[in-house]
Enzyme design. Structure first.
Site, PDB file in Angstrom:
ATOM      1  N   GLY A 105       0.959  -1.050   0.054  1.00 47.20           N
ATOM      2  CA  GLY A 105       0.046   0.224  -0.069  1.00 47.20           C
ATOM      3  C   GLY A 105       0.793   1.178  -0.050  1.00 47.20           C
ATOM      4  N   ASP A 107       0.353   3.997   1.200  1.00 49.31           N
ATOM      5  CA  ASP A 107       0.254   4.843   2.425  1.00 49.31           C
ATOM      6  C   ASP A 107       1.252   4.242   3.525  1.00 49.31           C
ATOM      7  OD1 ASP A 107      -1.265   2.631   2.430  1.00 49.31           O
ATOM      8  OD2 ASP A 107      -2.669   3.144   3.803  1.00 49.31           O
TER       9      ASP A 107
END
Length: 254
Positions: A105, A107
């Protein structure tokens, strides 16, 4: 002005960096708006924050594919330059000691990049968002792995939607671990359960790696959960956004 956009499953956070100052605005991830609507919203934020400052550039991390392209095109028009899209393939300043870095991911990459700037020792970032994620930096500026479990809101909604009698409660701080009514029992299970799970997972990782990790908490629910974490920790609510700025500076002239 640098604009950093974190597209999460529940909300989109937009960070505006003006010199050393950070201003963050949020909007729901869904429903997905049209490009012109996002353009009007973000231009409105820019005028509100600093009428005379034109954006230098932008960077986006996204875990929602439906939103990525729309906001990419929106920021390209607003900034008149190509946004940087976070992935393991850009210049991160860290190495990836995991099997499939391309599946990581964006993030979580930003979180570990930020932690790498803050801590010289191994560090664990726990992001309490739609999912609760643990992302770990090792001794050598490397992403060594982590863990993912359902987030607090997801647990609450799962209990409500998948059972016939359990109510939909407001998420708050339980007074005690021993619930005295249904709402108290759910609060205890979700909050104490998440705090305990995070600490147990980190304990096991420390045994497996023979490392001791600094703990940093971030995400929308970090201020609630922090009251139930027994380990020493730092709270940095906008760690992801700060990681995006670091990534922007490393890639803006690439």
């Amino acid at each position: 002005m640098i604009i950093a956009i974190d597209i999460g499953n529940s909300s989109i956070k937009i960070g505006f960096f003006i010199n050393k100052k950070l201003i963050v605005k949020s909007m729901p991830t869904f429903p997905v708006l049209k490009k012109a609507e996002y353009e009007a919203l973000i231009n409105g934020f820019i005028k509100e924050i600093n009428k005379n400052k034109n954006p230098e550039g932008s960077i986006i991390c996204s875990v929602v594919t439906r939103q990525t392209g729309i906001l990419f095109e929106t920021m390209r028009k607003i900034c008149r330059s190509e946004p940087i899209l976070v992935s393991s393939k850009i210049k991160t300043g860290i190495t990836f000691s995991i099997t499939k870095p391309d599946e990581l991911g964006a993030d979580r990459i930003a979180n570990v990049v930020a932690a790498n700037e803050l801590y010289n020792s191994p560090a664990c970032v726990v992001d309490f968002g739609t999912a609760t994620t643990l992302s770990l930096k090792g001794k050598n500026e490397d992403f060594i792995g982590g863990a993912i479990l359902p987030g607090i809101k997801m647990m609450k909604e799962g209990l409500f939607m998948k059972t016939s009698k359990l109510p939909d409660i407001n998420i708050g701080k339980p007074d005690k671990a021993l619930g005295k009514d249904t709402e108290g029992c759910i609060q205890s299970g979700i909050i104490y359960g998440t705090a305990g799970a995070v600490e147990r997972i980190l304990d096991e990782i420390e045994k497996e790696t023979n490392m001791n990790f600094e703990l940093v908490l971030t995400g929308g629910f970090c201020n609630i959960i922090s009251n139930y974490i027994k380990r020493k920790y730092d709270i940095i609510p906008y760690l992801t956004i700060n990681g995006l700025k670091i990534l922007y500076m490393r890639n803006c002239h690439a």
